[in-house]
Every structure is written in structure tokens, then in C-alpha cells.
Design a protein around this motif. Structure first.
Motif, short mmCIF file in Angstrom:
data_model
loop_
_atom_site.label_atom_id
_atom_site.label_comp_id
_atom_site.label_asym_id
_atom_site.label_seq_id
_atom_site.Cartn_x
_atom_site.Cartn_y
_atom_site.Cartn_z
N ALA A 1 25.98 -26.32 -11.28
CA ALA A 1 27.02 -26.66 -10.30
C ALA A 1 28.40 -26.22 -10.80
O ALA A 1 28.66 -26.22 -12.00
CB ALA A 1 27.01 -28.15 -10.04
N ARG A 2 29.27 -25.88 -9.84
CA ARG A 2 30.65 -25.51 -10.22
C ARG A 2 31.38 -26.68 -10.82
O ARG A 2 32.23 -26.51 -11.70
CB ARG A 2 31.40 -24.99 -9.01
CG ARG A 2 31.02 -23.56 -8.65
CD ARG A 2 31.92 -23.03 -7.60
NE ARG A 2 31.62 -23.69 -6.33
CZ ARG A 2 32.25 -23.49 -5.20
NH1 ARG A 2 33.25 -22.65 -5.15
NH2 ARG A 2 31.90 -24.12 -4.10
N SER A 3 31.05 -27.88 -10.37
CA SER A 3 31.71 -29.06 -10.94
C SER A 3 31.36 -29.24 -12.41
O SER A 3 32.18 -29.71 -13.20
CB SER A 3 31.34 -30.30 -10.14
OG SER A 3 29.94 -30.52 -10.18
N THR A 4 30.14 -28.86 -12.79
CA THR A 4 29.74 -28.93 -14.20
C THR A 4 30.60 -28.01 -15.03
O THR A 4 31.09 -28.37 -16.10
CB THR A 4 28.25 -28.54 -14.36
OG1 THR A 4 27.46 -29.40 -13.55
CG2 THR A 4 27.81 -28.60 -15.80
N VAL A 5 30.82 -26.80 -14.52
CA VAL A 5 31.65 -25.83 -15.23
C VAL A 5 33.10 -26.31 -15.27
O VAL A 5 33.78 -26.19 -16.29
CB VAL A 5 31.54 -24.44 -14.57
CG1 VAL A 5 32.40 -23.43 -15.30
CG2 VAL A 5 30.10 -23.97 -14.52
#
Length: 89
Positions: free
Chosen positions: A27-31
């Protein structure tokens, strides 16, 4: 927070959150959380703009000598230029 080594390496290489998420199937939120934990600035254009904004509301590279002139000042400059050209001729 534990940060994946592959995510950290791509962040340090300058990739955007979206490209890292696509490449590593996460997920982009993880990055984004990993980037915040590493205290690195955002790699996307909009994120860079927000990161560089000064909280005072002032423009970062403000140089008044390069700013556009008022119409009255433009007219005065034009008149002085025409007078100088007439004197030179």
C-alpha cells in the motif's frame, strides 16, 4: 516501526510512494509511513511543494527586484526609455 529494507532502499533512491507501492505490491500508505519514519521528504511534486512551504506564508525565493511592476511604474519606465532614445538620436 519496522521498515522493510527494500522499501527503505527505494525511498533512498528517490522513487515516489506510488512507484514503490506498485513495484513491491504494497500500500502507498505503508510507503508513506516508512518515509515519515526515516524522516525523508516526499518524492512527489505536490508533497515537495508542501514540504518546502514556510509556515509564515512567505514565498521562499521572494526577490522584489524580479517581481512584475505596477502599470504606473511600467508607464514611467517606458516614458524614460523613450526620452533617452530621443536624446540619443
Amino acid at each position: 516501526m519496522r521498515i522493510r529494507a527494500d522499501v527503505a532502499a527505494l525511498i533512498r533512491d528517490g522513487h515516489t510512494n506510488a512507484s514503490i507501492a506498485l513495484r513491491l505490491s504494497c500500500a502507498r500508505s505503508t510507503v508513506a509511513r516508512a518515509r515519515e519514519a526515516l524522516r525523508l521528504p516526499p518524492a512527489d511534486k505536490l508533497g515537495r511543494i508542501y514540504a518546502e512551504a514556510l509556515p509564515t506564508g512567505r514565498v521562499r525565493d521572494y526577490r522584489p527586484e524580479l517581481m512584475p511592476l505596477a502599470p504606473a511604474q511600467q508607464a514611467a519606465n517606458r516614458a524614460r526609455l523613450l526620452a533617452a532614445l530621443k536624446d540619443a538620436a
